[in-house]
Motif scaffolding. Structure first.
Motif, PDB file in Angstrom:
ATOM      1  N   SER A 209       0.836  -1.200   0.000  1.00  0.00           N
ATOM      2  CA  SER A 209       0.000   0.000   0.000  1.00  0.00           C
ATOM      3  C   SER A 209       0.867   1.244   0.000  1.00  0.00           C
ATOM      4  O   SER A 209       2.000   1.212   0.509  1.00  0.00           O
ATOM      5  CB  SER A 209      -0.910   0.018   1.239  1.00  0.00           C
ATOM      6  N   ASP A 211       0.654   3.942   1.800  1.00  0.00           N
ATOM      7  CA  ASP A 211       0.967   4.415   3.149  1.00  0.00           C
ATOM      8  C   ASP A 211       2.134   3.655   3.758  1.00  0.00           C
ATOM      9  O   ASP A 211       3.061   4.254   4.316  1.00  0.00           O
ATOM     10  CB  ASP A 211      -0.262   4.294   4.056  1.00  0.00           C
ATOM     11  N   SER A 212       2.088   2.340   3.651  1.00  0.00           N
ATOM     12  CA  SER A 212       3.176   1.550   4.240  1.00  0.00           C
ATOM     13  C   SER A 212       4.469   1.731   3.450  1.00  0.00           C
ATOM     14  O   SER A 212       5.552   1.739   4.032  1.00  0.00           O
ATOM     15  CB  SER A 212       2.791   0.069   4.298  1.00  0.00           C
ATOM     16  N   ASN A 214       5.344   4.496   1.606  1.00  0.00           N
ATOM     17  CA  ASN A 214       5.846   5.861   1.725  1.00  0.00           C
ATOM     18  C   ASN A 214       6.341   6.190   3.123  1.00  0.00           C
ATOM     19  O   ASN A 214       7.356   6.874   3.282  1.00  0.00           O
ATOM     20  CB  ASN A 214       4.752   6.861   1.344  1.00  0.00           C
ATOM     21  N   ASP A 215       5.629   5.731   4.146  1.00  0.00           N
ATOM     22  CA  ASP A 215       5.950   6.131   5.513  1.00  0.00           C
ATOM     23  C   ASP A 215       6.294   4.965   6.433  1.00  0.00           C
ATOM     24  O   ASP A 215       7.122   5.103   7.329  1.00  0.00           O
ATOM     25  CB  ASP A 215       4.768   6.899   6.122  1.00  0.00           C
ATOM     26  N   GLY A 216       5.670   3.825   6.209  1.00  0.00           N
ATOM     27  CA  GLY A 216       5.843   2.719   7.146  1.00  0.00           C
ATOM     28  C   GLY A 216       7.260   2.199   7.239  1.00  0.00           C
ATOM     29  O   GLY A 216       7.692   1.761   8.306  1.00  0.00           O
TER      30      GLY A 216
END
Length: 818
Positions: A209, A211-212, A214-216
């Motif tokens: 995903s 989110d994971s 890019n940032d996770g």
């Protein structure tokens, strides 16, 4: 000058090699301008105190210095750095790591096999996974992980903030094979560098995903599959701690823990001496300290003949004593304080030297090379005759000796842009350009219209008495003339001159011969005399070679932050995870050495240079335009703006720059050396095109067709009028070179692909935008009891084999780290 704007949305078009950094890759044994032969060159071997696993003790911890804590643990993001690559190498699968000769080699810890099983109608690669390979949570590594990484990196979903997608965009589909341990990858068009894909391989929990992705994965990795797992990150202590992976199915890691510790380059001598780190990349001055420490082992407590106070003469010492014990109380107080300060410095230095005896310097050549870049976008270097003249004025062997000779490493110039000596397919292609030859260089300049009296001549078509009348609109007149000259260079001269270069390259490809230039003995003697005059002291041997770095700040990964802004250029320096190791290290080492107020912007484009260069306050003014012997044309002197970093770690690079300036002076080319803060060197000058000459380095790669293309691709105009240069910061390229890269990338026959790369290299030499000089030295300080770690050269570390030699192997009564 056009801006180099690359919005995040266009990043998928960029095939990036990466600049290697930290020290970013390999070895030449070629003769400087010989024709060379395929696969006959030998590389400098790695130096890692190779020891059999049974002779390495179990347990203990090792502290390994890195330049800074990683900006991200996601190797596919733009701000991935040297620490990212170093750490993920111990935590995540690399399917085809490079071996000692710089070739990709199947990793049996993760793969039983991987090969092309179909070529028609489409290329299909079948991966058979090691049946024991699992993530740290116990889940099998399998097709879902491959699929998630492909979807994240193929460039079709802009929600994933990726720095590169080379090769992933060619994949049509990924399927499960005959069982869960087989992964079938079908390509929409052939891709010879398929082994470069899925390394490092991330679990689907990270790549599944935006989110994971890019940032996770920026600050932690909860699920890994290497000999170590991530135990924790401490920003306050500047450490990343890895622990032995209890689920690891391969050879058990010898160490209990492996700690990567952020230590600035200037602090590493102290960190080694006080036991803070056991392994550290070092410069030549620290290597000298270690060599002296080991030499002085038998001094029996006698004062050291080096270090603080060692240069004090007996007369000076007597005078100091007399002042300290004299009747003048004020003078005595000052002298006593100075003597006490010197005493403390001697004590501290002596203690450091004693501690440094426990270290050895592992020495090899990095898999990276340093080049002289010639900006061909505008000014005199837009004329390929001038670029070739610069190249043929260089004594590349002398430049290699300047850096490598004092270190006892082979001082051989590099003969290829796309392979290093020791790699398969290496061949010296410099013959397409020609040997060092002063007379030929002068003839090229004369043909381009640069003459001895040219700087004193009025511009063409200027009538007598018109200077006063046109003084007011001088800027406009010069601009018009420059445009006309540029058009002339691109028009009437382009066909003839580039045809000459192409014919030379084709002759090189077809006959394998080089034009042999001769030097007169008088010129040779003059060269040696000038070179000797510019020789730096041994104290300034510091390698300091500058690696291209990125301008991203940790966390600055949003698309909006990648777009170019008014009046400035924004560019991401992309690095594939497999070679991102050293990308930002060299840039960061000296960050902050000079304050922002120490530079002044030059707003206007200057004759013979690019706009926007910066010069620190106090930089000497350039030499007068009509310097003795300097060439000129139409009233303008032939002066090139040579931008160099000013930090203390770049002394050796500046020494090379000084020698180049002397060599160019001999053929009538003046140089305006501009020293700029290290932190702005690449971003504000190289990447933005604000230079004529610059020195920086590129890493070696096992995949030149993929990784080399963006470095030498022909720049293209963007829709907004800017110039899309990818990573070709020289702005010199041709359609033919691009075509050769494309053909090689699609060639599944490795031998045929290498031949295409040799043809491309010959044409890159002929274009004379990039002149390889030498391979970078690699110096690593290592606790002498440690095994299987040090100067790795091409090869990736085997982290599970690193450890302290057992008592018998170490030859010592005890392992002090046990």
């Amino acid at each position: 000058m056009s801006h180099v704007g690359v919005p995040r949305g266009t990043v998928r078009k960029r095939r990036s090699l990466a600049l290697l950094t930290t020290g970013v890759l390999t070895i030449p044994v070629l003769a400087g301008c010989s024709s060379g032969s395929e696969e006959t060159s030998r590389g400098v071997p790695q130096d890692i105190a190779a020891t059999a696993r049974q002779a390495v003790s179990d347990g203990a911890s090792v502290n390994w210095a890195v330049d800074a804590l990683p900006a991200t643990f996601n190797a596919f993001q733009a701000d991935a750095d040297s620490a990212t690559t170093r750490i993920t190498g111990a935590l995540l699968p690399t399917l085809f790591p490079m071996d000692r000769s710089g070739q990709p080699k199947l990793n049996p810890d993760y793969l039983e096999s991987a090969k092309v099983i179909e070529r028609e109608p489409k290329q299909v690669v079948l991966y058979k996974l090691n049946q024991q390979a699992v993530w740290s949570d116990g889940r099998e590594i399998g097709a879902p992980d491959f699929v998630a990484q492909w979807r994240a990196l193929r460039g079709k979903d802009s929600a994933f903030w990726t720095a590169r997608n080379s090769g992933y965009e060619r994949i049509e589909k990924i399927e499960r094979g005959a069982d869960d341990l087989q992964v079938r990858v079908t390509f929409s068009k052939p891709y010879g560098d398929w082994r470069s894909l899925f390394s490092p391989l991330y679990p689907k929990e990270i790549t599944g995903s935006p989110d994971s992705f890019n940032d996770g994965a920026r600050t932690t990795l909860k699920n890994t599959a290497g000999p170590f797992v991530l135990r924790g990150v401490s920003k306050s202590e500047g450490t990343v701690t890895l622990a032995r992976n209890p689920r690891w199915w391969g050879d058990k890691a010898k160490l209990d823990t492996l700690v990567f510790r952020a230590v600035a380059a200037g602090d590493r001598t102290e960190a080694l001496a006080d036991g803070t780190v056991d392994v550290a990349d070092i410069d030549a001055s620290t290597a000298d300290r270690i060599a002296l420490a080991r030499r002085d082992r038998g001094s029996n407590g006698q004062p050291l003949a080096h270090g603080p106070g060692s240069a004090t003469t007996p007369a000076a010492a007597l005078r100091s004593w007399a002042l300290a014990h004299g009747s003048d109380e004020e003078a005595a107080e000052i002298a006593q304080a100075a003597r006490e300060k010197n005493r403390k410095a001697v004590v501290a230095y002596t203690a450091e030297q004693k501690a440094l005896r426990d270290f050895a310097v592992r020495k090899s050549l990095e898999p990276a090379y340093t080049q002289l870049a010639l900006n061909g976008e505008s000014g005199p270097l837009a004329d390929d005759r001038v670029r070739r003249a610069v190249a043929r004025a260089l004594d590349r062997e002398e430049l290699a000796r300047t850096v490598l000779g004092p270190l006892g490493l082979p001082a051989k110039p590099l003969g290829s842009h796309l392979a290093l000596a020791g790699q398969p397919g290496y061949k010296d292609g410099s013959g397409a350009l020609g040997d060092q030859n002063t007379k030929e260089a002068q003839a090229l300049l004369a043909d381009a219209g640069w003459t001895r009296g040219g700087a004193a001549q009025p511009p063409k078509d200027t009538k007598a008495g018109s200077e006063a009348e046109k003084k007011g609109d001088k800027g406009d007149a010069e601009g018009t003339k420059e445009d006309a000259e540029k058009q002339t260079a691109e028009g009437t001269k382009e066909d003839e001159e580039k045809r000459t270069a192409d014919e030379r390259a084709e002759k090189k490809e077809a006959e394998g011969e080089k034009a042999e230039g001769e030097k007169a003995e008088g010129e040779k003697a003059e060269d040696k005399k000038a070179d000797q005059a510019s020789e730096d002291s041994a104290a300034s041997r510091d390698e300091g070679l500058y690696i291209v770095g990125e301008d991203n700040k940790p966390g600055a990964h949003a698309p909006a932050q990648a777009a170019s802004t008014a009046g400035a250029s924004a560019i991401h320096v992309l690095a594939p995870g497999r070679t991102a190791a050293a990308q930002s290290a060299a840039l960061r080492r000296q960050a902050g050495a000079l304050g922002e107020d120490g530079a002044v912007a030059a707003q206007d484009k200057q004759p013979g240079g690019a706009a926007g260069a910066y010069a620190p306050v106090g930089t000497a003014a350039p030499a007068p335009a009509a310097a003795k012997g300097q060439l000129g044309k139409d009233g303008k002197a032939l002066t090139l703006r040579f931008v160099l970093p000013s930090g203390p770690g770049s002394q050796s690079l500046r020494s090379v720059g000084d020698k180049i300036a002397v060599m160019l002076e001999k053929i009538g080319i003046g140089t305006e050396i501009i020293k700029v803060p290290d932190e702005s060197y690449f971003k504000d000058h190289v990447a933005s095109g604000a230079y004529d000459l610059a020195l920086y380095s590129w890493p070696a790669t096992a995949y030149p067709a993929t990784d080399g293309r963006p470095i030498y691709a022909k720049p293209e105009p963007a829709t907004d009028g800017s110039l899309l240069v990818e990573q070709n910061y020289t702005r010199v390229g041709t359609d033919h070179i691009d075509q050769l890269f494309d053909q090689a990338a699609a060639e599944l026959d490795e031998k045929a692909a290498r031949e295409l790369m040799k043809q491309a290299d010959a044409r890159i030499w002929a274009a004379a935008g990039s002149i390889p000089l030498f391979q970078r030295p690699q110096l690593v300080a290592v606790d002498k009891k440690l095994a299987n770690v040090g100067a790795f050269g091409f090869a990736a570390p085997r982290y599970q084999d690193i450890g302290f030699k057992n008592r018998q192997a170490a030859g010592s009564p005890a392992d002090r780290k046990k």
